[in-house]
Design a protein around this motif. Sequence first.
Motif, PDB file in Angstrom:
ATOM      1  N   LYS A 115      -5.026  14.125  21.781  1.00 28.70           N
ATOM      2  CA  LYS A 115      -4.351  14.624  22.977  1.00 28.70           C
ATOM      3  C   LYS A 115      -3.981  13.474  23.896  1.00 28.70           C
ATOM      4  CE  LYS A 115      -7.234  18.733  22.573  1.00 28.70           C
ATOM      5  NZ  LYS A 115      -8.538  19.248  22.987  1.00 28.70           N
ATOM      6  N   ASP A 116      -2.729  13.137  23.894  1.00 32.83           N
ATOM      7  CA  ASP A 116      -2.203  12.163  24.838  1.00 32.83           C
ATOM      8  C   ASP A 116      -3.045  10.884  24.907  1.00 32.83           C
ATOM      9  OD1 ASP A 116      -0.035  11.687  26.481  1.00 32.83           O
ATOM     10  OD2 ASP A 116      -1.199  12.070  28.293  1.00 32.83           O
ATOM     11  N   ASN A 143       0.196  12.216  20.443  1.00 33.55           N
ATOM     12  CA  ASN A 143      -0.290  13.567  20.231  1.00 33.55           C
ATOM     13  C   ASN A 143      -0.217  13.871  18.751  1.00 33.55           C
ATOM     14  OD1 ASN A 143      -0.782  14.944  22.935  1.00 33.55           O
ATOM     15  ND2 ASN A 143       1.214  13.979  23.248  1.00 33.55           N
ATOM     16  N   LYS A 144      -1.271  14.484  18.266  1.00 37.77           N
ATOM     17  CA  LYS A 144      -1.251  14.855  16.850  1.00 37.77           C
ATOM     18  C   LYS A 144      -1.858  16.232  16.638  1.00 37.77           C
ATOM     19  CE  LYS A 144      -2.755  14.212  12.271  1.00 37.77           C
ATOM     20  NZ  LYS A 144      -1.496  14.224  11.563  1.00 37.77           N
ATOM     21  N   TRP A 145      -1.155  16.994  15.821  1.00 38.39           N
ATOM     22  CA  TRP A 145      -1.664  18.314  15.430  1.00 38.39           C
ATOM     23  C   TRP A 145      -1.932  18.322  13.931  1.00 38.39           C
ATOM     24  CZ3 TRP A 145       1.600  17.790  19.537  1.00 38.39           C
ATOM     25  CH2 TRP A 145       1.361  18.580  20.675  1.00 38.39           C
ATOM     26  N   GLU A 160      -9.611  13.427  22.876  1.00 43.52           N
ATOM     27  CA  GLU A 160      -9.160  12.654  24.036  1.00 43.52           C
ATOM     28  C   GLU A 160      -9.905  11.326  24.119  1.00 43.52           C
ATOM     29  OE1 GLU A 160      -8.348  15.277  27.791  1.00 43.52           O
ATOM     30  OE2 GLU A 160      -9.991  16.144  26.638  1.00 43.52           O
ATOM     31  N   GLN A 186      -4.906  20.733  17.755  1.00 40.53           N
ATOM     32  CA  GLN A 186      -4.506  19.422  18.257  1.00 40.53           C
ATOM     33  C   GLN A 186      -5.677  18.456  18.132  1.00 40.53           C
ATOM     34  OE1 GLN A 186      -2.739  19.366  22.169  1.00 40.53           O
ATOM     35  NE2 GLN A 186      -2.005  17.270  21.889  1.00 40.53           N
ATOM     36  N   ASN A 195       0.487   7.369  24.576  1.00 37.87           N
ATOM     37  CA  ASN A 195       0.634   8.821  24.727  1.00 37.87           C
ATOM     38  C   ASN A 195       0.824   9.560  23.410  1.00 37.87           C
ATOM     39  OD1 ASN A 195       2.385   7.380  27.153  1.00 37.87           O
ATOM     40  ND2 ASN A 195       0.877   8.909  27.837  1.00 37.87           N
TER      41      ASN A 195
END
Lengths: 245, 232
Positions: A21-22, A10-12, A216, A18, A8
């Motif tokens: 995403k998950d 997440n990276k921005w 994703e 982003q 899970n």
Amino acid sequence: MPMISIRNINKWYGAHFQALKDCTTSVEAGEVVVVCGPSGSGKSTLIKTINALEPIQGGEIVVDGVEVTSPKTNLPKLRARVGMVFQHFELFPHLRITDNLCLGQQKVLGRSREEAMAKAMSLLERVGLKDHAEKYPGQLSGGQQQRVAIARALVMDPVCMLFDEPTSALDPEMINEVLDVMVELAKEGMTMMVVTHEMGFARKVAHRVIFMDSGEIVEDALKEEFFAHPRSERARLFLSKILQH
Amino acid sequence: MSVFSDFDFNIIARSLPYLFREGMTFTLTLTAIATIGGVLLGTLIAMARLSSLPVLPAIAASYVNVMRALPLVLVIFLFYFLMPYIGQWILHTDRPITVGALSSTIITFTLFEAAYFSEIMRAGIQSIPRGQVAAGYAIGLTYSQMMRYVVLPQAFRNMLPVIFTQMIVLFQDTSLVYVLSITDFLGAASKVGQRDGRLTEMYVFAAVVYFIISLTASTLVKRLQARIAIAR
Ligand SMILES: Nc1ncnc2c1ncn2[C@@H]1O[C@H](COP(=O)(O)OP(=O)(O)O)[C@@H](O)[C@H]1O
Ligand SMILES: [Mg+2]
């Protein structure tokens, strides 16, 4: 326990974009996983999070039992055990091939010069470049440089190898010499995560294929399944485009 | 009849040993020390400016801006008069410490040149592709190892022509130490000229020497630049 476990994440980049995403996946020891997807989908970002070259803002990554995301983790020590090969080789241009291969061994692993040189020469032999040991990277062709880059990662005795489009900066006639080295490595049982669009390579040695789009993981399937019946429309479209070549 | 007819060029020949053994030796020593010290300190300042730590980049930037905003002659005077008090403050002595003109100039030039060299090294560091940094980290190097073995050698090599060019400027600027009555090359020529009433001859000769050395050096730098361009 998997060699690489991604849960899970997440990276921005900055506050608004982003890039991951998950994302959740894992790579077992000895497994070869190919990561593909359109440009800008986050493939490079994903594999750079595994050795913490890119920090993440949420989720968890564990490599060979070491929690990458924990602030207590000794990152240099972790990275020394994870080999990485870049699209543009990134050999150190001011150092001879031998010194490119000895730097990490001596400064990070604390090996003696003799030990490091012996290891370097044996890996250069393995990638077929022993005769070029005393040259500088700029004197080698792209394919040769990339083989040296693979050797530079292997001299550290890594527990797994990450490849970020290792052949996409190469002239077509040099792609195979690099892929051959990678195929051999896969056959020897190295754990590998490979971002590539070389579907021939994927067909030959991959166990699983991950397809990414817009940050994703859209598909994560066994190779046979992925090529025979891609579930998502996006993967089907992607495959039809790159298989035309 | 030549304009130089009442010039006495023998005075030059007679004072050569003094001019070079005392004067030029000092000039070259100061140039060398200030270059080495300036590059080393400048590299640290450049790294501070580029670091992602809080405050540090701002401090480094202020240092560079202040140094670059002041005329060198003023800095030479300022440090000469202030250094005894700074030394007293740092070393907690009862009285201002004694700092000789020589030590004072060496420290001043190093600190002053560091501001310029830091800008050069900053450009050099920024010219190294991010992929090199990533590759350094990927084999397990720490930040300081990565800088020392991967980034700085390449940055230094790329910037070598610019560093030498700055060194030539510095070589000329060292003549400003005359304000502290130090015997650098120009100071030595001045002293001889004043003693014998032959200032014109001595200044012409000094000009010729500075010209030849600077021109030769910058020709060599151009050649070096061409070689680096080919090697890349
Ligand atoms: N350092 C960065 N800063 C900001 N955005 C970035 C950075 N690196 C990549 N990105 C953006 O993140 C997205 C994913 O990039 P990347 O992981 O390189 O994709 P891929 O390797 O699949 O082509 C892209 O939109 C890219 O523009
Ligand atoms: Mg990429």
